[in-house]
Design an enzyme around this catalytic site. Structure first.
Site, mmCIF file in Angstrom:
data_model
loop_
_atom_site.group_PDB
_atom_site.id
_atom_site.type_symbol
_atom_site.label_atom_id
_atom_site.label_comp_id
_atom_site.label_asym_id
_atom_site.label_seq_id
_atom_site.Cartn_x
_atom_site.Cartn_y
_atom_site.Cartn_z
ATOM 1 N N GLY A 53 -5.086 -3.442 -14.392
ATOM 2 C CA GLY A 53 -6.569 -2.932 -14.512
ATOM 3 C C GLY A 53 -7.544 -3.981 -15.053
ATOM 4 O O GLY A 53 -7.451 -4.486 -15.953
ATOM 5 N N ASN A 105 -13.372 3.983 -5.345
ATOM 6 C CA ASN A 105 -12.756 4.316 -4.227
ATOM 7 C C ASN A 105 -12.101 5.387 -4.095
ATOM 8 O O ASN A 105 -11.676 6.002 -5.197
ATOM 9 C CB ASN A 105 -11.721 2.888 -3.944
ATOM 10 C CG ASN A 105 -10.352 3.326 -4.306
ATOM 11 O OD1 ASN A 105 -9.765 4.275 -3.646
ATOM 12 N ND2 ASN A 105 -9.876 2.852 -5.546
ATOM 13 N N ILE A 156 -9.937 5.992 -1.204
ATOM 14 C CA ILE A 156 -9.370 5.864 0.254
ATOM 15 C C ILE A 156 -8.474 7.282 0.676
ATOM 16 O O ILE A 156 -8.329 7.611 1.699
ATOM 17 C CB ILE A 156 -8.421 4.573 0.040
ATOM 18 C CG1 ILE A 156 -9.101 3.464 -0.514
ATOM 19 C CG2 ILE A 156 -7.680 4.318 1.589
ATOM 20 C CD1 ILE A 156 -10.205 2.887 0.261
ATOM 21 N N GLY A 157 -7.778 7.870 -0.382
ATOM 22 C CA GLY A 157 -7.056 9.051 0.021
ATOM 23 C C GLY A 157 -5.746 8.854 0.685
ATOM 24 O O GLY A 157 -5.146 9.528 1.446
ATOM 25 N N LYS A 213 1.108 -1.245 -0.125
ATOM 26 C CA LYS A 213 0.164 -0.043 -0.031
ATOM 27 C C LYS A 213 0.753 1.113 -0.035
ATOM 28 O O LYS A 213 1.959 1.112 0.738
ATOM 29 C CB LYS A 213 -0.772 -0.162 1.214
ATOM 30 C CG LYS A 213 -1.706 1.121 1.575
ATOM 31 C CD LYS A 213 -2.613 0.716 2.451
ATOM 32 C CE LYS A 213 -3.700 1.808 2.429
ATOM 33 N NZ LYS A 213 -4.185 2.433 1.183
ATOM 34 N N CYS A 242 -2.275 8.937 -7.846
ATOM 35 C CA CYS A 242 -3.602 8.710 -7.080
ATOM 36 C C CYS A 242 -4.436 9.833 -7.345
ATOM 37 O O CYS A 242 -4.202 10.860 -7.384
ATOM 38 C CB CYS A 242 -3.308 8.706 -5.565
ATOM 39 S SG CYS A 242 -4.556 8.463 -4.827
ATOM 40 N N ASN A 245 5.284 0.824 -2.537
ATOM 41 C CA ASN A 245 4.702 1.973 -3.414
ATOM 42 C C ASN A 245 4.973 3.194 -2.395
ATOM 43 O O ASN A 245 4.386 3.038 -1.273
ATOM 44 C CB ASN A 245 3.150 1.388 -3.651
ATOM 45 C CG ASN A 245 2.653 2.519 -4.420
ATOM 46 O OD1 ASN A 245 2.360 3.673 -4.184
ATOM 47 N ND2 ASN A 245 1.859 2.210 -5.689
ATOM 48 N N ILE A 304 -2.184 0.452 -15.353
ATOM 49 C CA ILE A 304 -2.783 1.951 -15.257
ATOM 50 C C ILE A 304 -3.388 2.015 -13.703
ATOM 51 O O ILE A 304 -3.676 0.910 -12.952
ATOM 52 C CB ILE A 304 -3.797 2.526 -15.906
ATOM 53 C CG1 ILE A 304 -5.149 1.410 -15.741
ATOM 54 C CG2 ILE A 304 -3.433 2.727 -17.368
ATOM 55 C CD1 ILE A 304 -6.427 1.746 -16.507
HETATM 56 C C1 LIG Z 1 -9.517 -0.001 -2.664
HETATM 57 C C2 LIG Z 1 -8.088 0.353 -3.505
HETATM 58 C C3 LIG Z 1 -7.202 1.036 -2.923
HETATM 59 C C4 LIG Z 1 -5.915 1.508 -3.891
HETATM 60 N N1 LIG Z 1 -5.257 1.767 -3.341
HETATM 61 C C5 LIG Z 1 -3.914 2.400 -3.907
HETATM 62 C C6 LIG Z 1 -2.723 2.697 -3.577
HETATM 63 O O1 LIG Z 1 -2.544 2.840 -2.122
HETATM 64 N N2 LIG Z 1 -1.796 3.014 -4.263
HETATM 65 C C7 LIG Z 1 -1.657 2.906 -5.799
HETATM 66 O O2 LIG Z 1 -0.595 3.089 -6.235
HETATM 67 N N3 LIG Z 1 -3.022 2.235 -5.993
HETATM 68 C C8 LIG Z 1 -3.821 1.985 -5.381
HETATM 69 N N4 LIG Z 1 -4.958 1.376 -5.963
HETATM 70 C C9 LIG Z 1 -4.910 1.074 -7.388
HETATM 71 C C10 LIG Z 1 -4.586 -0.327 -7.708
HETATM 72 O O3 LIG Z 1 -3.196 -0.643 -7.350
HETATM 73 C C11 LIG Z 1 -4.866 -0.530 -9.200
HETATM 74 O O4 LIG Z 1 -3.850 0.283 -9.969
HETATM 75 C C12 LIG Z 1 -6.238 -0.387 -9.910
HETATM 76 O O5 LIG Z 1 -6.923 -0.863 -8.771
HETATM 77 C C13 LIG Z 1 -6.381 -0.970 -11.087
HETATM 78 O O6 LIG Z 1 -6.305 -2.325 -10.723
HETATM 79 P P1 LIG Z 1 -7.390 -3.580 -10.705
HETATM 80 O O7 LIG Z 1 -8.573 -2.964 -11.537
HETATM 81 O O8 LIG Z 1 -6.881 -4.806 -10.822
HETATM 82 O O9 LIG Z 1 -7.996 -3.126 -9.389
HETATM 83 C C14 LIG Z 1 -6.174 1.325 -5.199
HETATM 84 C C15 LIG Z 1 -7.310 0.372 -5.771
HETATM 85 C C16 LIG Z 1 -8.279 0.130 -4.984
HETATM 86 C C17 LIG Z 1 -9.480 -0.589 -5.629
#
Ligand SMILES: Cc1cc2nc3c(=O)[nH]c(=O)nc-3n(C[C@H](O)[C@H](O)[C@H](O)COP(=O)(O)O)c2cc1C
Length: 301
Positions: A242, A68, A70-71, A44, A129, A98, A190
């Site tokens: 993604g 999401n 989360i911030g 994270k 983000c 990360n 992405i």
């Molecule tokens: C709940 C949630 C929290 C995320 N938190 C982060 C984060 O802390 N840092 C980051 O680089 N990406 C974060 N992402 C993005 C994911 O790493 C990823 O790039 C994005 O969800 C696309 O992949 P997916 O469709 O397989 O989830 C978050 C995604 C979700 C759904």
């Protein structure tokens, strides 16, 4: 079959990773998933100081996806080093930290603190983000800023430096080229796509912060197209993510040119999704007589 992947001066034993923010700090899933099966865990996003994150609600389901905001809630780099990393001592996979910050100095100080940790294999720089007012996407939408930041971080570390790109730009290839020019070893694309859901009864956005980041199968075609274009714009490896839910989804990314993939939202549906994705890639390669990822990359007509 050799599924290892080289990024910078290091390699991953296989191309499947767990995406940042969707697998916590890793330890949370210990009893559910054998981390040694995956190539990498992207933990994270960590910032210099702890962050409480955005107002609730912060996550909702949408058709074929999640929204999401989360911030970048996280424990901060000090607690990460003291408490979260030690919990991963037995996990036989690469740990990619990360990282983010509100300023260039902030990004630099997180990597500076983590450089001592042998357990860290490399860094993924989150300039993408969409859910924070300072830092995050503000860094990732300007090629000049991305190049400057990357070259500054490059001077701090020799470990693999991966820049995570946002799709929320006019030309993702320009940002990827800037990361490469700054000395990045790879780019991942992405991050989430800006989205919004409105509650028509309450006449207000459902998420506490208004807009959020869309992930899951809904964004897979956006991610595959981004990888396809970025791969042809840079010479460094591209990591695709993604909406990957299955081995076949991952194969789309690998055929588009990705050197590796990450699994995010799928883990919320099935904690062992990443392991099944790896098995799907392996059985496809066996069936098709493919011996390596570069061989797979070259197959798209
Ligand atoms: C709940 C949630 C929290 C995320 N938190 C982060 C984060 O802390 N840092 C980051 O680089 N990406 C974060 N992402 C993005 C994911 O790493 C990823 O790039 C994005 O969800 C696309 O992949 P997916 O469709 O397989 O989830 C978050 C995604 C979700 C759904």
């Amino acid at each position: 079959m050799d599924l290892t992947v080289t990024i910078g001066k290091r390699s991953l034993k296989n191309p499947v990773g767990l995406a940042s923010g969707t697998f916590g700090y890793g330890g949370e899933y210990e009893s559910l998933v054998d981390l040694s099966a995956v190539g990498a865990l992207y933990t994270k996003t960590i910032t210099p100081a702890p962050r409480a994150g955005n107002e609730c609600p912060r996550i909702i389901e949408t058709p074929s996806g999640l929204l999401n905001s989360i911030g970048l809630a996280n424990v901060g780099v000090e607690v990460y080093i003291k408490e979260k990393l030690p919990a991963l001592k037995d996990a036989d996979c690469a740990i990619v930290a990360n990282i983010s910050g509100e300023t260039e100095d902030g990004f630099g100080s997180v990597i500076g603190s983590l450089e001592e940790c042998e357990r860290i294999w490399g860094y993924e720089v989150n300039v993408s983000c969409p859910n924070v007012s300072r830092g995050g996407i503000a860094f990732g939408t300007d090629p000049g800023v991305v190049e400057h930041l990357t070259s500054r971080l490059r001077r701090i570390t020799e470990k693999p430096l991966i820049v995570k790109l946002t799709p929320n730009v006019t030309d993702i290839c320009a940002i990827a080229r800037a990361a490469e020019a700054g000395g990045a070893d790879a780019v991942s694309c992405i991050n989430t796509v800006v989205g919004m859901v409105i509650d028509t009864e309450k006449k207000r956005p459902v998420l506490g912060s208004g807009t959020g980041g869309l992930s899951g199968p809904a964004i897979r075609p956006v991610g595959v197209a981004a990888v396809y274009r970025v791969k042809r714009a840079v010479s460094i490896p591209v990591i695709g993510l993604g909406g990957i839910m299955t081995g076949d989804d991952a194969l789309q990314y690998l055929l588009a040119g990705a050197a590796a993939v990450q699994i995010g939202t799928a883990t919320f549906v099935d904690p062992s999704a990443a392991i099944k994705v790896l098995q799907g890639i392996e059985s496809y390669c066996r069936r098709e007589g493919i011996k390596s990822i570069p061989e797979l990359n070259a197959l798209l007509e």
